[in-house]
Design a protein around this motif. Structure first.
Motif, PDB file in Angstrom:
ATOM      1  N   ASP A   1       0.839  -1.192   0.000  1.00 29.55           N
ATOM      2  CA  ASP A   1       0.000   0.000   0.000  1.00 29.55           C
ATOM      3  C   ASP A   1       0.878   1.247   0.000  1.00 29.55           C
ATOM      4  O   ASP A   1       2.042   1.220   0.409  1.00 29.55           O
ATOM      5  CB  ASP A   1      -0.904   0.014   1.239  1.00 29.55           C
ATOM      6  CG  ASP A   1      -1.852  -1.165   1.269  1.00 29.55           C
ATOM      7  OD1 ASP A   1      -2.158  -1.704   0.181  1.00 29.55           O
ATOM      8  OD2 ASP A   1      -2.271  -1.557   2.377  1.00 29.55           O
ATOM      9  N   TYR A   2       0.287   2.344  -0.470  1.00 30.70           N
ATOM     10  CA  TYR A   2       0.975   3.633  -0.406  1.00 30.70           C
ATOM     11  C   TYR A   2       0.829   4.204   1.005  1.00 30.70           C
ATOM     12  O   TYR A   2      -0.240   4.130   1.623  1.00 30.70           O
ATOM     13  CB  TYR A   2       0.372   4.625  -1.404  1.00 30.70           C
ATOM     14  CG  TYR A   2       0.458   4.202  -2.846  1.00 30.70           C
ATOM     15  CD1 TYR A   2       1.674   4.181  -3.520  1.00 30.70           C
ATOM     16  CD2 TYR A   2      -0.689   3.844  -3.548  1.00 30.70           C
ATOM     17  CE1 TYR A   2       1.754   3.803  -4.853  1.00 30.70           C
ATOM     18  CE2 TYR A   2      -0.624   3.469  -4.879  1.00 30.70           C
ATOM     19  CZ  TYR A   2       0.600   3.439  -5.529  1.00 30.70           C
ATOM     20  OH  TYR A   2       0.676   3.062  -6.853  1.00 30.70           O
ATOM     21  N   LEU A   3       1.904   4.790   1.489  1.00 26.40           N
ATOM     22  CA  LEU A   3       1.871   5.510   2.765  1.00 26.40           C
ATOM     23  C   LEU A   3       2.175   6.979   2.510  1.00 26.40           C
ATOM     24  O   LEU A   3       3.123   7.302   1.789  1.00 26.40           O
ATOM     25  CB  LEU A   3       2.905   4.947   3.745  1.00 26.40           C
ATOM     26  CG  LEU A   3       2.694   3.530   4.252  1.00 26.40           C
ATOM     27  CD1 LEU A   3       3.872   3.108   5.121  1.00 26.40           C
ATOM     28  CD2 LEU A   3       1.401   3.416   5.046  1.00 26.40           C
ATOM     29  N   ALA A   4       1.383   7.853   3.098  1.00 21.37           N
ATOM     30  CA  ALA A   4       1.611   9.290   2.955  1.00 21.37           C
ATOM     31  C   ALA A   4       1.291   9.977   4.275  1.00 21.37           C
ATOM     32  O   ALA A   4       0.340   9.612   4.972  1.00 21.37           O
ATOM     33  CB  ALA A   4       0.743   9.873   1.848  1.00 21.37           C
TER      34      ALA A   4
ATOM     35  N   VAL B   1      -2.293   8.650   5.706  1.00 15.25           N
ATOM     36  CA  VAL B   1      -3.202   7.800   4.961  1.00 15.25           C
ATOM     37  C   VAL B   1      -2.444   6.605   4.397  1.00 15.25           C
ATOM     38  O   VAL B   1      -1.265   6.713   4.033  1.00 15.25           O
ATOM     39  CB  VAL B   1      -3.896   8.588   3.822  1.00 15.25           C
ATOM     40  CG1 VAL B   1      -2.885   9.084   2.800  1.00 15.25           C
ATOM     41  CG2 VAL B   1      -4.981   7.762   3.149  1.00 15.25           C
ATOM     42  N   GLN B   2      -3.103   5.470   4.387  1.00 19.43           N
ATOM     43  CA  GLN B   2      -2.589   4.253   3.754  1.00 19.43           C
ATOM     44  C   GLN B   2      -3.603   3.834   2.709  1.00 19.43           C
ATOM     45  O   GLN B   2      -4.778   3.593   3.020  1.00 19.43           O
ATOM     46  CB  GLN B   2      -2.399   3.142   4.793  1.00 19.43           C
ATOM     47  CG  GLN B   2      -1.937   1.821   4.200  1.00 19.43           C
ATOM     48  CD  GLN B   2      -1.796   0.747   5.249  1.00 19.43           C
ATOM     49  OE1 GLN B   2      -1.716   1.036   6.438  1.00 19.43           O
ATOM     50  NE2 GLN B   2      -1.769  -0.519   4.832  1.00 19.43           N
ATOM     51  N   VAL B   3      -3.157   3.767   1.438  1.00 20.36           N
ATOM     52  CA  VAL B   3      -4.060   3.512   0.314  1.00 20.36           C
ATOM     53  C   VAL B   3      -3.650   2.209  -0.360  1.00 20.36           C
ATOM     54  O   VAL B   3      -2.465   1.977  -0.637  1.00 20.36           O
ATOM     55  CB  VAL B   3      -4.027   4.674  -0.698  1.00 20.36           C
ATOM     56  CG1 VAL B   3      -4.958   4.394  -1.869  1.00 20.36           C
ATOM     57  CG2 VAL B   3      -4.410   5.987  -0.014  1.00 20.36           C
ATOM     58  N   ASP B   4      -4.638   1.367  -0.640  1.00 16.55           N
ATOM     59  CA  ASP B   4      -4.399   0.122  -1.359  1.00 16.55           C
ATOM     60  C   ASP B   4      -3.863   0.437  -2.754  1.00 16.55           C
ATOM     61  O   ASP B   4      -4.475   1.194  -3.506  1.00 16.55           O
ATOM     62  CB  ASP B   4      -5.703  -0.672  -1.448  1.00 16.55           C
ATOM     63  CG  ASP B   4      -5.483  -2.088  -1.921  1.00 16.55           C
ATOM     64  OD1 ASP B   4      -4.902  -2.259  -3.006  1.00 16.55           O
ATOM     65  OD2 ASP B   4      -5.921  -3.024  -1.219  1.00 16.55           O
TER      66      ASP B   4
ATOM     67  N   ASN C   1      -8.394   1.783  -2.539  1.00 14.76           N
ATOM     68  CA  ASN C   1      -9.212   1.959  -1.340  1.00 14.76           C
ATOM     69  C   ASN C   1      -8.343   2.421  -0.166  1.00 14.76           C
ATOM     70  O   ASN C   1      -7.171   2.049  -0.064  1.00 14.76           O
ATOM     71  CB  ASN C   1      -9.901   0.645  -0.963  1.00 14.76           C
ATOM     72  CG  ASN C   1     -11.003   0.274  -1.926  1.00 14.76           C
ATOM     73  OD1 ASN C   1     -11.604   1.155  -2.551  1.00 14.76           O
ATOM     74  ND2 ASN C   1     -11.261  -1.021  -2.068  1.00 14.76           N
ATOM     75  N   VAL C   2      -8.927   3.207   0.705  1.00  8.87           N
ATOM     76  CA  VAL C   2      -8.222   3.656   1.898  1.00  8.87           C
ATOM     77  C   VAL C   2      -8.249   2.529   2.929  1.00  8.87           C
ATOM     78  O   VAL C   2      -9.314   2.051   3.316  1.00  8.87           O
ATOM     79  CB  VAL C   2      -8.863   4.923   2.481  1.00  8.87           C
ATOM     80  CG1 VAL C   2      -8.202   5.305   3.794  1.00  8.87           C
ATOM     81  CG2 VAL C   2      -8.762   6.063   1.482  1.00  8.87           C
ATOM     82  N   VAL C   3      -7.056   2.114   3.365  1.00  6.12           N
ATOM     83  CA  VAL C   3      -6.941   1.051   4.350  1.00  6.12           C
ATOM     84  C   VAL C   3      -7.030   1.628   5.758  1.00  6.12           C
ATOM     85  O   VAL C   3      -7.737   1.117   6.605  1.00  6.12           O
ATOM     86  CB  VAL C   3      -5.618   0.283   4.157  1.00  6.12           C
ATOM     87  CG1 VAL C   3      -5.455  -0.790   5.224  1.00  6.12           C
ATOM     88  CG2 VAL C   3      -5.568  -0.336   2.766  1.00  6.12           C
ATOM     89  N   GLN C   4      -6.296   2.696   6.003  1.00  4.46           N
ATOM     90  CA  GLN C   4      -6.406   3.403   7.268  1.00  4.46           C
ATOM     91  C   GLN C   4      -6.008   4.856   7.056  1.00  4.46           C
ATOM     92  O   GLN C   4      -5.227   5.176   6.147  1.00  4.46           O
ATOM     93  CB  GLN C   4      -5.576   2.759   8.365  1.00  4.46           C
ATOM     94  CG  GLN C   4      -4.103   2.627   8.080  1.00  4.46           C
ATOM     95  CD  GLN C   4      -3.366   1.955   9.235  1.00  4.46           C
ATOM     96  OE1 GLN C   4      -3.876   1.870  10.354  1.00  4.46           O
ATOM     97  NE2 GLN C   4      -2.166   1.489   8.980  1.00  4.46           N
ATOM     98  N   SER C   5      -6.558   5.710   7.888  1.00  4.09           N
ATOM     99  CA  SER C   5      -6.270   7.142   7.753  1.00  4.09           C
ATOM    100  C   SER C   5      -6.442   7.822   9.094  1.00  4.09           C
ATOM    101  O   SER C   5      -7.138   7.338   9.985  1.00  4.09           O
ATOM    102  CB  SER C   5      -7.193   7.789   6.718  1.00  4.09           C
ATOM    103  OG  SER C   5      -8.553   7.679   7.134  1.00  4.09           O
TER     104      SER C   5
END
Length: 801
Positions: free
Chosen positions: A621-624, A640-643, A648-652
């Motif tokens: 996943d992308y981490l920002a 934010v963590q994006v699949d 899809n947003v995994v966690q934010s």
């Protein structure tokens, strides 16, 4: 009331005893030579106190000085003063008789010592008998507060009596509160004062009376009652606690706290504190013989102990104990009066640790770790967690050894799962075991060679991980049986895995502008390569290992599994991260920070926990993340963590905090986390916390110059319920007082909540009456500030004359 009399005593004791008994005339008045008057040379007036004052020099001054040989009197007239480095006595006239030891100050008399000023109409004091009186004293204390008395009489060097005392810590011309007592006796050696018939007045109205009150003379511990606390909770009812402090010795004491709850009964509490040269600790507990709600005995205890055992074979040994227990699952839910922290406890720790260090590069410990599981029937039955009975760890570290860093971690642990008998529905096992027990040995040894240069670094690292498992799977009864992930029951398993990594990074800088201000910007790329060969571990039991949540902390970690080493992931991957920061050029303050990270996998995932879905993607996943001080009063954070596949947003997480001025702040936050790891049936793994989606809003705001509000609300979007709410109001009086009312409601289980109300009247210079909600507000309302401005500590020279 204790603080009041402490200050009062400090002032008047200095007046009647320390000042007069220790004030000598080492130098006579102008025009008088001591060698001309032999009587003066032998006088006790020249004798100073023992200790630090024996070398104190005393000076005198006056408009006129006389000495009467017939009466052995020396008299200073007109702006007379006796001055030492630690005290000053001034009066219109000061007379001293060398034969009788009588000293008399008449007219406007002023005494100054350590920032405390006392004025009066005169004093009589006998140095030989250490007795005397100060007439109509008016005192203003260095620590704040002031008062009057009709007289202060020194009966002997240890005993001073004050008559008709009126004291207040309020500096206003019209005192909001005062404490009055017809007689206060001070016993300096015993550090004790006794006030008779003391009355607290608020705006001239008596609100509290005590026929007999003892208090410490100096700022030291003193046996006696502490300030009572009171409040109300929905589960306990009206709540009143009256603590009594026992000063058993300078290095240990105790507090006994009877606490009455209208819905529960009398709960007795106690705390014992001790501080010895080699050990220290706190032991506390509570007990209620019969809870009026449950009709049962209920109790709690807690022991914290730290012990330096000394040296043996060149090692320093220490013993630590953290042992806690309660009578039942709902104890904290029923008896916690403030806050969410205790009420939602699930596991109480019972831990004893023997640690050692000091032998060159080595340290370690031997630990026993057990738990008491507190059930919440609304969430389903908990079966506890593995206990370590015991765990032995030996660690070695040596850095910069010819440029190399060498580390070794070796751990031997015996794991046992709590057993249950007959108290679990559909329990068909006859031995009570709910999970396999076993012993695990792990040894992880690494060597690295950090290369650090200005602007860049490279750290190659190689390690070898060795594990041995000896597992008790137990016999199988009915449909219950314990097997490994592979379905086997191997009693002995060995695992050896090499681990290689290469960590590198660079830092670039440039001058730029941000929001129109000169700034320094950095660009900090980081590359982390990790290689761990695959080894089948499905025969290994799971004792204390779970899946780490993917984030900036775990993206650069060797193992995606946290806790123990029951699973070590296979890895051939590269993590790319980049950070950019903006600093104010003048102050160096970090104004803005941006972070990005992603992992790239060069082979498929082969190691899993039981029930865990296998990763099939070549990218993580992308981490920002973003942190920004938009202005000097407005700050925000975003993560934010994006699949990487379906976006899809995994966690934010997002937060915004605004603090425009003192006593004004607003904070908002939002947190979302989906169920990150599901089994084949779509249920969250037992090794993972369930997903959540929550919002929080908190604020402190002044409505008027006197009234301000404070509050917080936490809402679970997933559960569709408020998990905590706080609402309070503070009223700042014109002078010397603040009133607070705080209401709180918080969840103590999935279906139950507790409501509480706290009332407090804070009197400046005296203390607070009622339950103290300040800790609750500071912990739960970001940026909260007390409406009461702390009084700065005054210098002893502030009013120097």
């Amino acid at each position: 009331m204790d603080l009041l009399f402490v200050r009062k005593v400090c002032a008047l004791t200095l007046l009647a005893l320390a000042s007069l008994a220790n004030t000598g005339l080492a130098q006579a008045a102008p025009g008088i030579r001591i060698d001309e008057y032999p009587a003066l040379q032998d006088s006790s007036l020249l004798q100073t106190a023992a200790g630090d004052k024996k070398n104190t020099v005393t000076f005198t001054d006056s408009a006129k000085a006389d000495y009467d040989n017939n009466n052995s009197d020396i008299t200073l007239r007109g702006l007379a003063q006796v001055r030492r480095t630690d005290a000053i006595l001034k009066s219109d006239q000061i007379r001293y008789n060398t034969d009788s030891g009588e000293m008399t100050a008449s007219g406007n008399t002023r005494f100054f010592k350590d920032g405390t000023l006392i004025t009066g109409t005169g004093l009589n004091y006998n140095i030989n008998t250490d007795s005397g009186k100060f007439f109509d004293p008016v005192f203003s204390l260095a620590g704040g507060g002031s008062g009057t008395a009709s007289e202060a009489e020194a009966l002997d060097e240890n005993h001073t009596r004050l008559m008709d005392v009126i004291y207040s810590g309020c500096d206003c011309p019209e005192k909001f509160w005062t404490i009055q007592s017809p007689q206060v006796d001070i016993y300096d050696d015993e550090n004790e004062g006794v006030a008779k018939n003391g009355v607290l007045y608020i705006k001239g109205v008596p609100v509290l009376w005590s026929p007999y009150l003892t208090f410490p003379v100096r700022a030291e511990k003193k046996t006696g009652f502490l300030t009572p606390t009171y409040g109300y909770t929905s589960r306990g009812g009206y709540d009143l606690a009256v603590p009594y402090f026992l000063n058993l010795a300078p290095n240990y004491d105790a507090t006994i706290t009877p606490r009455y709850l209208s819905k529960r009964g009398l709960l007795m509490g106690g705390e014992f504190r001790y501080l010895m040269p080699a050990y220290s600790g706190i032991a506390s507990g509570t007990y209620i013989n019969k809870d009026m709600e449950t009709r049962e005995k209920r109790w709690s205890y807690s022991v914290l102990h730290n012990h330096r055992l000394g040296q043996f074979m060149g090692l320093n040994f220490n013993l630590g104990l953290d042992w806690n227990g309660v009578s039942d699952d709902n104890y904290f839910r029923d008896f916690t009066s403030m806050g969410l922290n205790e009420a939602d406890q699930t596991y109480l720790s019972k831990r004893a640790t023997l640690s050692w260090s000091g032998y060159k590069y080595w340290n370690g410990y031997l630990m026993l770790q057990k738990y008491q599981t507190l059930q919440d029937d609304t969430l389903g039955r908990l079966y506890g967690q593995y206990e370590k009975v015991p765990e032995l760890k030996v660690r070695g570290r040596r850095y910069n050894w010819n440029g190399f860093d060498v580390e070794t971690d070796n751990t031997l642990t015996r794991f046992e799962f709590p057993t249950y008998f007959g108290d679990i529905v559909d329990l068909s096992r006859t031995d009570g075991h709910r999970a396999p027990d076993g012993t695990r040995f792990t040894s992880y040894n690494t060597i690295s060679y950090p290369i650090v240069r200005p602007g860049w670094y490279v750290t190659p690292k190689a390690g070898l991980h060795v594990s041995h498992y000896s597992t008790d799977w137990y016999e199988e009864f009915g449909r219950y049986g314990f097997r490994s992930q592979a379905g086997t029951q191997k009693g002995s398993i060995d695992r050896v895995l090499p681990i290689f990594s290469l960590d590198s990074g660079m830092t670039f800088e440039r001058s730029t502008t941000l929001f129109g201000k000169p700034s320094l910007q950095t660009l900090e790329p980081r590359l982390y390569y990790l290689n761990i060969p695959y080894k089948d571990q499905s025969d290994i039991p799971i004792y204390d290992t779970s899946i780490s949540q993917f984030g900036f902390g775990s993206a650069f970690a060797e193992n995606r599994y946290s806790g123990g080493w029951d699973r070590i992931n296979n890895a051939n991957l590269l993590t790319l991260g980049i950070t950019s920061r903006w600093f104010d050029e003048d102050s160096g303050f970090e104004r803005l920070s941006l972070q990005l990270a992603q992992r790239f996998y060069f082979e498929d995932q082969k190691v899993t926990l039981p029930g865990e879905q296998v990763r099939k993607r070549s990218k993580s996943d992308y981490l920002a993340g973003l942190s920004a001080a938009l202005t000097d009063t407005l700050n925000t954070e975003l993560a934010v963590q994006v699949d990487s596949a379906d976006q899809n947003v995994v966690q934010s997480y997002a937060s915004l905090r605004w603090k425009p001025k003192r006593l004004a702040s607003v904070s908002m936050s939002y947190r979302y986390q989906q169920d990150p790891f599901l089994d084949e049936r779509g249920n969250p793994l037992r090794y993972q916390l369930k997903g959540k989606e929550t919002t929080s809003l908190s604020a402190q705001w002044p409505f008027t110059e006197k009234i301000s509000g404070v509050g917080r609300i936490d809402y679970s979007i997933q559960d569709k319920r408020v998990t905590q709410s706080i609402l309070g109001f503070e009223y700042k009086g014109n002078c010397c007082w603040t009133g607070r009312v705080v209401m709180q409601r918080y969840a103590v289980s999935k279906e139950k909540a507790n409501s509480a109300i706290f009332l407090q009247l804070e009197l400046s210079g005296l203390g607070s009456l009622g339950s103290d909600p300040m800790g609750l507000l500071r912990e739960n309302v970001p940026g909260y500030e007390s409406t009461t401005v702390p009084v700065p500590v005054k210098s002893t020279f502030e009013r120097y004359e």
